[in-house]
Write a protein that holds these residues in place. Structure first.
Motif, short mmCIF file in Angstrom:
data_model
loop_
_atom_site.label_atom_id
_atom_site.label_comp_id
_atom_site.label_asym_id
_atom_site.label_seq_id
_atom_site.Cartn_x
_atom_site.Cartn_y
_atom_site.Cartn_z
N GLU A 150 1.04 -0.88 0.03
CA GLU A 150 0.31 -0.09 0.07
C GLU A 150 0.90 1.34 0.42
N ASN A 151 0.11 2.68 -0.41
CA ASN A 151 0.97 3.64 -0.79
C ASN A 151 2.26 3.39 -1.25
N VAL A 153 5.88 3.55 -3.24
CA VAL A 153 7.04 4.82 -3.87
C VAL A 153 7.37 3.66 -4.29
N HIS A 179 -2.17 1.56 -9.50
CA HIS A 179 -2.41 2.95 -9.09
C HIS A 179 -4.18 2.86 -9.59
N LYS A 183 -3.34 2.13 -4.93
CA LYS A 183 -1.97 1.87 -3.91
C LYS A 183 -0.96 2.53 -4.42
N LYS A 185 1.33 5.69 -4.80
CA LYS A 185 1.56 7.27 -4.13
C LYS A 185 2.14 7.59 -5.44
N MET A 186 3.43 7.32 -5.67
CA MET A 186 4.71 8.03 -6.71
C MET A 186 5.23 6.44 -7.22
#
Length: 352
Positions: A150-151, A153, A179, A183, A185-186
């Motif tokens: 999750e999240n 990067v 995305h 999920k 973030k970057m």
């Protein structure tokens, strides 16, 4: 998403997006003979292993049409096949597609089919390769998104997106799926010297599609891992050996080493057509070397002494021990790679 290629059935023309002109110009190249497709592959006007494979399949159709009236149709087509696969030696999808269509022509010839009937079946197969690539990429995306935290990067290198395939993408297909699930973030995208596929292509397609992306230069990757909370690396592949060693765009090996040093899982995303089950390790993968001016110049401007020596391999090989998992359309393969890649080979036999 911008389409990488389009087969125009009415006039038997392959339109290829000229990726050397992105992001400034979106222009398609009409290819009416196999040699123009070969040149497009050599010039990187079309690039990325799956896209090269699909383009090669259509090139075989165009080539077959050119020699349809030759006294030795199969012999002439075999010469085209052999010539085509010299365009780029590292990306295995090129030879896979050309050999697949030639083998089909040989089989149909044994059944006393006329050349024009054979060509019709070759065209159907090329279209199927194109359509199935998109479907396989979306399956791969779902499997890959499941292994991301999750999240997420994520750092990626070169371009393994819709532009490198027939649509959706391999590594970037994983990020698109993540995305869509909320999920992602970057994404940190390496610029990918010397030809800037990360800057020109990855940053372009992610930005255009509304995914969060930050562009960095290649020599920022390790520091970005340390300071920006990167928790996964996902890249594509041009050839994967039977032991899991993987060839990808030059710079990938360094990214894998940096990921290992920072305890970050490093993933490959590639379809089964990118596996070369015939070679035992990455030591057997041919590494293409390209023109010196790609290193001595930045785009068209000379940035180094004209006479300086250069070393310009287009690819490097990441050893299997640095790879946390290989994401395929059949699932995610992990170590022990030799055993699990053998299972993948058996599992995929009916499809390939």
């Amino acid at each position: 998403m911008v389409e990488t290629m389009e087969w125009q059935q009415a006039d038997k023309t392959l339109l290829l997006l000229d990726q050397t002109k992105l992001p400034q110009v979106c222009e398609f190249i009409p290819c009416k003979d196999y040699l123009r497709v070969k040149v497009a592959i050599q010039r990187l006007e079309v690039r990325g292993a799956p896209a090269i494979g699909a383009a090669a399949a259509f090139a075989m159709v165009l080539g077959a049409r050119e020699v349809a009236d030759a006294p030795d149709f199969l012999g002439a087509l075999d010469k085209i096949r052999a010539d085509l696969i010299t365009a780029r030696p590292t990306a295995v999808n090129l030879a896979w597609a050309a050999n697949k269509l030639y083998a089909l022509a040989v089989e149909l010839n044994k059944q006393d089919n006329a050349p024009y009937k054979i060509i019709k079946e070759l065209e159907k197969t090329a279209i199927k390769i194109y359509d199935e690539d998109i479907a396989r990429n979306k399956k791969m995306g779902e499997y890959g998104a499941a292994v991301l935290p999750e999240n997420a990067v994520v750092l990626t290198h070169c371009n393994a997106g819709a532009l490198a395939t027939c649509g959706w993408g391999t590594a970037l297909g994983v990020l698109r799926s993540a995305h869509a699930q909320g999920k992602l973030k970057m994404v940190y995208a390496d610029e990918t010297r010397p030809l800037l596929q990360g800057a020109r292509l990855t940053a372009y397609e992610l930005y255009e599609d509304g995914l969060p992306v930050t562009l960095i230069t290649d020599n920022m990757a390790a520091w970005t891992m340390r300071t920006k909370g990167i928790n996964a690396v996902v890249v594509g592949a041009d050839r994967i050996a039977a032991n899991g060693d993987t060839a990808n765009k030059i710079g990938t090996y360094g990214v894998a080493l940096a990921a290992k040093a920072h305890g970050i899982p490093f993933y490959i995303a590639a379809p089964v057509s990118t596996f070369d089950f015939s070679i035992a390790s990455g030591a057997e993968i041919p590494i293409e070397e390209r023109a010196a001016d790609e290193v001595k110049c930045f785009r068209s401007e000379q940035t180094a002494p004209a006479g300086v020596a250069t070393f310009n391999p287009a690819f490097d090989v990441t050893p299997a021990e640095l790879i946390a998992g290989i994401i395929t359309e059949y699932g995610v393969i992990t170590a022990p790679y030799i055993e699990n890649i053998k299972r993948l080979q058996e599992q995929s036999k009916e499809d390939f």
